[in-house]
Each structure stands twice: as structure tokens, then as C-alpha cells.
Design a protein around this motif. Sequence first.
Motif, mmCIF file in Angstrom:
data_model
loop_
_atom_site.group_PDB
_atom_site.id
_atom_site.type_symbol
_atom_site.label_atom_id
_atom_site.label_comp_id
_atom_site.label_asym_id
_atom_site.label_seq_id
_atom_site.Cartn_x
_atom_site.Cartn_y
_atom_site.Cartn_z
ATOM 1 N N ARG A 20 54.430 -9.702 -15.362
ATOM 2 C CA ARG A 20 54.276 -10.833 -16.264
ATOM 3 C C ARG A 20 55.572 -11.636 -16.277
ATOM 4 N NH1 ARG A 20 49.947 -8.904 -16.043
ATOM 5 N NH2 ARG A 20 48.481 -8.400 -17.719
ATOM 6 N N HIS A 21 55.435 -12.935 -16.417
ATOM 7 C CA HIS A 21 56.581 -13.811 -16.663
ATOM 8 C C HIS A 21 56.375 -14.441 -18.029
ATOM 9 C CE1 HIS A 21 58.494 -17.940 -16.378
ATOM 10 N NE2 HIS A 21 59.497 -17.099 -16.454
ATOM 11 N N LEU A 22 57.341 -14.263 -18.925
ATOM 12 C CA LEU A 22 57.262 -14.802 -20.277
ATOM 13 C C LEU A 22 58.302 -15.913 -20.408
ATOM 14 C CD1 LEU A 22 57.039 -11.428 -22.242
ATOM 15 C CD2 LEU A 22 55.177 -12.883 -21.450
ATOM 16 N N PRO A 23 57.868 -17.170 -20.568
ATOM 17 C CA PRO A 23 58.821 -18.276 -20.605
ATOM 18 C C PRO A 23 59.590 -18.344 -21.923
ATOM 19 C CG PRO A 23 56.610 -19.084 -20.988
ATOM 20 C CD PRO A 23 56.477 -17.624 -20.648
ATOM 21 N N SER A 24 60.699 -19.038 -21.870
ATOM 22 C CA SER A 24 61.483 -19.290 -23.071
ATOM 23 C C SER A 24 60.674 -20.101 -24.079
ATOM 24 C CB SER A 24 62.757 -20.049 -22.689
ATOM 25 O OG SER A 24 63.394 -20.575 -23.831
ATOM 26 N N SER A 25 60.950 -19.875 -25.371
ATOM 27 C CA SER A 25 60.254 -20.610 -26.431
ATOM 28 C C SER A 25 60.937 -21.925 -26.784
ATOM 29 C CB SER A 25 60.192 -19.745 -27.701
ATOM 30 O OG SER A 25 59.590 -18.514 -27.463
ATOM 31 N N ILE A 26 62.085 -22.202 -26.180
ATOM 32 C CA ILE A 26 62.892 -23.331 -26.643
ATOM 33 C C ILE A 26 62.921 -24.496 -25.668
ATOM 34 C CG2 ILE A 26 64.357 -21.864 -28.064
ATOM 35 C CD1 ILE A 26 66.460 -21.948 -25.880
ATOM 36 N N GLY A 27 62.092 -24.463 -24.643
ATOM 37 C CA GLY A 27 62.093 -25.595 -23.721
ATOM 38 C C GLY A 27 61.544 -25.218 -22.375
ATOM 39 N N GLY A 32 66.038 -18.581 -13.911
ATOM 40 C CA GLY A 32 66.915 -17.580 -13.337
ATOM 41 C C GLY A 32 66.331 -16.191 -13.205
ATOM 42 N N ASP A 33 65.147 -15.931 -13.789
ATOM 43 C CA ASP A 33 64.563 -14.590 -13.773
ATOM 44 C C ASP A 33 63.589 -14.429 -12.609
ATOM 45 O OD1 ASP A 33 65.585 -15.046 -16.478
ATOM 46 O OD2 ASP A 33 64.638 -13.155 -16.973
ATOM 47 N N TRP A 34 63.511 -13.197 -12.073
ATOM 48 C CA TRP A 34 62.516 -12.947 -11.035
ATOM 49 C C TRP A 34 61.994 -11.520 -11.134
ATOM 50 C CZ3 TRP A 34 67.643 -12.252 -9.225
ATOM 51 C CH2 TRP A 34 67.891 -11.043 -8.571
ATOM 52 N N LEU A 215 59.493 -15.258 -30.555
ATOM 53 C CA LEU A 215 60.302 -16.395 -30.137
ATOM 54 C C LEU A 215 61.445 -15.876 -29.273
ATOM 55 C CD1 LEU A 215 60.490 -18.438 -33.473
ATOM 56 C CD2 LEU A 215 59.061 -18.889 -31.465
ATOM 57 N N ARG A 216 61.593 -16.470 -28.086
ATOM 58 C CA ARG A 216 62.638 -15.990 -27.184
ATOM 59 C C ARG A 216 63.478 -17.160 -26.686
ATOM 60 N NH1 ARG A 216 60.616 -12.376 -24.634
ATOM 61 N NH2 ARG A 216 58.524 -12.396 -25.515
ATOM 62 N N GLU A 217 64.784 -16.909 -26.572
ATOM 63 C CA GLU A 217 65.714 -17.926 -26.100
ATOM 64 C C GLU A 217 65.825 -17.910 -24.579
ATOM 65 O OE1 GLU A 217 69.442 -17.509 -28.054
ATOM 66 O OE2 GLU A 217 68.548 -17.199 -30.022
ATOM 67 N N ASP A 218 65.368 -16.853 -23.939
ATOM 68 C CA ASP A 218 65.478 -16.707 -22.491
ATOM 69 C C ASP A 218 64.098 -16.465 -21.892
ATOM 70 O OD1 ASP A 218 68.312 -16.721 -22.729
ATOM 71 O OD2 ASP A 218 68.250 -14.592 -23.232
ATOM 72 N N ASP A 219 63.968 -16.796 -20.615
ATOM 73 C CA ASP A 219 62.803 -16.332 -19.871
ATOM 74 C C ASP A 219 62.872 -14.805 -19.759
ATOM 75 O OD1 ASP A 219 62.080 -18.865 -17.374
ATOM 76 O OD2 ASP A 219 62.526 -19.052 -19.494
ATOM 77 N N ALA A 220 61.743 -14.203 -19.444
ATOM 78 C CA ALA A 220 61.727 -12.757 -19.239
ATOM 79 C C ALA A 220 60.711 -12.409 -18.159
ATOM 80 C CB ALA A 220 61.397 -12.029 -20.534
#
Length: 228
Positions: A20-27, A32-34, A215-220
Motif C-alpha cells: 500500500r502507498h498512503l499519501p501525505s494528508s497535507i498536500g 520520496g517513498d518506495w 492525518l500524516r505529514e509524510d507519505d508512507a
Amino acid sequence: WHEAPRFPRGAPARLDLAARHLPSSIGAPLGGDWHDAMELPDGNALLSVGDLTGNGATGTSGTSRTAMLLGALRGMAVAGAPPGKLMGWLNDLIDTTVPHALGSAICCRYDPGTRLLTWARAGHPALLLFRDGTGHALPPPKGPLLGAASGAPYGQAEVRLRPSDLLLLHTDGLVPRQDRDAATDLLLSLAPRLTERRTAQECADIVVEEFGTALREDDACLLVARCR
């Protein structure tokens, strides 16, 4: 590197995969994640997750640089390099081509014939193994962040898997920042639910159900591999 990982039909890797790829909540996605999985020419499997941060490591430029690193990782793995050597070469690549950037990563090579997993880590969250209703973080081999020290050595560790063992690889944005210090314990607490599921997809769904709405500040990125 955000696509669902899969092996060719009939491939001998004998791993059930989900990601799964979870995008940032702030934009917009930071880029940078893979996560990645591929079958190697010798029938082994390559599994990796990573995160590139710092100057030029976000947005469009971050996406292209992450693609460059992933392409280099795949190429060196196909050439037969073991995980520790891969981390060392990626470290040198970042040091010379992406100034002021840092990266973290886990890289695993899995031999389906012996069920031996060989892995290396560069300053990354722990590799988690779930078995028989419990989970634990595997003791990590030594290795600094990618780009932090030119010519740094990277160690390797090995673990022999059993049928139905579950591996969980993730980047640090998976757990909300306020819970980051307890991230490993929070993920390990899911062990009873994860080990009773039959497929990697079901396990990935459980993790996303637990952390995906935060809510996340980074992709994951999350990569789950179950030994068939």
C-alpha cells in the motif's frame, strides 16, 4: 514503485505479496517513498522499502531521484550483489548524485529453496516478523542512513522463515508522528489479527484499517510478504 508488487506467473519465489502507498494528508505526494518486489534471475526474490528525504528529495525532482535509486537497486541486485553490498553502493550513489539528501531503506533477498532471508538496513524502521500469533522486530544489522557517511559499511543478517511466516516492511510515515516512538509496539500489537489471516492482502488491509485514516505529514509505504 507504488504499484502492487507481483511475480510472474509460475515464478518460484513462493511469497504472497501485498503493498500500500498512503499519501501525505497535507498536500501533493512528496515522492520520496518506495516499495518494490521483483524476481531475480536465480529465482530469488528482492524486497525493498525506502525513503529519500532532504534537499531535492521531494516533489517532481524527488520522484525522479527515487526512480533513479530504485533502478540502480534493481540493476545491482540482478547482477548478484547481496543486500549489504547493495546498501553500500546506494549510499555512495546518493553521496555523489543527490547532495544534501539522506535516505533510509531495508533490502531483503529471499531464497525460496532454503527459505533463507538475507537482509540489510540503512537507518530504517525495524523489519517485523509475525509467527504463531506473535510478532517481533528482527535484530538489525549495522548501517547508517544513506548519504550520511561516505564509504560506510553495511552489515547483513539472516533469518530462516517458516511456512505462513509474515514479514512487514514499512517507511516511518506509516504511524502518525505523535505515535512514532511507539510505532514498533503498535504494529506488533496487531500480531494476533495478522497471523490468523490467510493472505498478504488481508494483512495489509488490517494495517491500513488501523493507521490509514490518520492525518500524516509524510507519505508512507507498506509491504507485506507471507511465506507460502
